[in-house]
Design a protein around this motif. Structure first.
Motif, PDB file in Angstrom:
ATOM      1  N   LYS A 150     -66.978  36.935 -24.672  1.00  0.00           N
ATOM      2  CA  LYS A 150     -65.770  37.752 -24.503  1.00  0.00           C
ATOM      3  C   LYS A 150     -66.177  39.204 -24.498  1.00  0.00           C
ATOM      4  CE  LYS A 150     -61.709  37.136 -25.615  1.00  0.00           C
ATOM      5  NZ  LYS A 150     -60.732  36.608 -25.957  1.00  0.00           N
ATOM      6  N   VAL A 151     -66.228  40.413 -23.305  1.00  0.00           N
ATOM      7  CA  VAL A 151     -66.783  41.300 -23.083  1.00  0.00           C
ATOM      8  C   VAL A 151     -64.745  42.305 -22.627  1.00  0.00           C
ATOM      9  CG1 VAL A 151     -68.857  41.337 -22.742  1.00  0.00           C
ATOM     10  CG2 VAL A 151     -67.024  40.658 -20.662  1.00  0.00           C
ATOM     11  N   GLU A 152     -64.304  41.769 -22.025  1.00  0.00           N
ATOM     12  CA  GLU A 152     -63.101  42.520 -21.479  1.00  0.00           C
ATOM     13  C   GLU A 152     -61.786  41.411 -21.562  1.00  0.00           C
ATOM     14  OE1 GLU A 152     -61.475  45.254 -17.949  1.00  0.00           O
ATOM     15  OE2 GLU A 152     -63.443  44.104 -18.318  1.00  0.00           O
ATOM     16  N   THR A 153     -60.923  41.830 -22.031  1.00  0.00           N
ATOM     17  CA  THR A 153     -59.673  41.757 -21.632  1.00  0.00           C
ATOM     18  C   THR A 153     -58.692  42.467 -20.893  1.00  0.00           C
ATOM     19  OG1 THR A 153     -59.154  42.082 -24.242  1.00  0.00           O
ATOM     20  CG2 THR A 153     -59.460  39.251 -24.010  1.00  0.00           C
ATOM     21  N   VAL A 154     -57.694  42.036 -20.412  1.00  0.00           N
ATOM     22  CA  VAL A 154     -56.704  42.612 -19.726  1.00  0.00           C
ATOM     23  C   VAL A 154     -55.187  41.441 -19.797  1.00  0.00           C
ATOM     24  CG1 VAL A 154     -55.555  43.722 -17.129  1.00  0.00           C
ATOM     25  CG2 VAL A 154     -57.735  43.261 -17.735  1.00  0.00           C
ATOM     26  N   TYR A 287     -55.858  38.704 -17.561  1.00  0.00           N
ATOM     27  CA  TYR A 287     -57.868  38.284 -17.180  1.00  0.00           C
ATOM     28  C   TYR A 287     -58.666  37.906 -18.220  1.00  0.00           C
ATOM     29  CZ  TYR A 287     -55.791  39.031 -13.063  1.00  0.00           C
ATOM     30  OH  TYR A 287     -55.285  39.568 -11.700  1.00  0.00           O
ATOM     31  N   CYS A 288     -59.720  37.329 -18.699  1.00  0.00           N
ATOM     32  CA  CYS A 288     -60.925  37.607 -19.816  1.00  0.00           C
ATOM     33  C   CYS A 288     -62.145  37.128 -18.846  1.00  0.00           C
ATOM     34  CB  CYS A 288     -60.397  36.736 -20.843  1.00  0.00           C
ATOM     35  SG  CYS A 288     -58.716  36.890 -22.444  1.00  0.00           S
ATOM     36  N   VAL A 289     -62.793  38.140 -19.552  1.00  0.00           N
ATOM     37  CA  VAL A 289     -64.145  38.371 -18.822  1.00  0.00           C
ATOM     38  C   VAL A 289     -65.445  38.208 -19.557  1.00  0.00           C
ATOM     39  CG1 VAL A 289     -66.000  39.832 -17.273  1.00  0.00           C
ATOM     40  CG2 VAL A 289     -62.711  40.270 -16.599  1.00  0.00           C
TER      41      VAL A 289
END
Length: 294
Positions: A150-154, A287-289
């Protein structure tokens, strides 16, 4: 008396007997040399024919090399027109084939090169499925398979507040930074892992049957889910769970063209928003990237 002429036969003498060559006997020297001369001439003709064929093959090879050089220098971006014969019908005449042959492009794209191992893995998976007869679900989620970081969560924090999760669980959920996806011929498996012993594992059948897994919020009971749709690069899950804090979730896992970035899109609709005590008017999306780890 007159002297006898050389080579003449004296009077009263008999002529010499005629020479006959029987079958199977050795021929006389003149006949032997005549046959040897004939065999030598035949061998000479054979050698000449072999040299001629070699020269023709060399000339054909040079012609093909020249043709390949011309094709490599031709603009290859436009697709070739359909081959047609002289009468307008589709044909494969020699002139038409030479006019429409396109040489391969030799260029390297960095992103394509980085995604190559995953495409090879996907290709081998499809080949194995075809050889073993595993037709159902073969190739589905093949580009999603592997380990992701995981690198980003929104919006994930807001979604957990709507579900009434306490601060301890929210902190633990934020530590779930790794996702491992397995794409079997008939099963889609997702395992979410964290730095601690927290781990969530779910399995769903590609045939659309409902499956039961433990609730992600670690509350009592299970949720029911199925694979709504699946392709090589995208899988959509449809999940429902009952009270307390019941709701519905549509979750999509999708990988981009490079094969190195995956986006997990979650659309959640809870029966009751824990922050307001009321039923939400619509879905909430977060979102999760992820980036590929292997």
């Amino acid at each position: 008396a007159r002297p006898r002429r050389r080579g003449s036969r004296p009077k009263g003498s008999r002529p010499p007997p005629a020479v006959r060559i029987e079958s199977g006997t050795r021929p006389s020297l003149p006949i032997f040399f005549s046959q040897a001369s004939s065999r030598s001439t035949s061998h000479t003709h054979t050698h000449t024919n072999a040299l001629t064929m070699q020269r023709q093959a060399a000339a054909l090879l040079l012609l093909l090399l020249a043709f390949a050089s011309v094709c490599a220098a031709t603009d290859l971006k436009k697709p070739a027109a359909p081959l047609r014969g002289a009468s307008g019908s589709r044909g494969l005449g020699v002139s038409a084939c030479f006019a429409h042959v396109r040489a391969p492009q030799f260029w390297v794209n960095q992103k394509e090169l980085q995604a190559a191992p995953e495409r090879w893995r996907s290709g081998f998976a499809r080949l194995r499925a075809s050889l073993t007869g595993e037709g159902a679900g073969a190739g589905r989620a093949s580009r999603l398979a592997g380990a992701w970081t995981k690198v980003e969560t929104v919006g994930q924090e807001e979604a957990m507040l709507m579900l009434g999760l306490n601060v301890v669980f929210r902190k633990a959920a934020n530590l779930l930074s790794k996702v491992v996806i397995r794409a079997e011929p008939t099963v889609f498996e997702v395992t979410t892992k964290g730095a601690l012993v927290v781990s969530i594992k779910e399995r769903y059948n590609f045939n659309g049957e409902f499956a039961k897994n433990n609730r992600r919020d670690k509350r009592w009971g299970k949720h029911t889910g199925k694979v709504a749709s699946a392709s090589e690069s995208k899988v959509v899950l449809d999940i429902t769970w009952a009270d307390p804090h019941g709701g519905h979730l549509t979750e999509t896992f999708e990988v981009d063209k490079t094969g190195n970035k995956m986006t997990q899109t979650s659309k959640i609709l809870v029966n009751e928003d824990a922050t307001t005590g009321k039923k939400p008017k619509g879905e909430f999306t977060y979102y999760c990237v992820y980036k590929r780890a292997d």
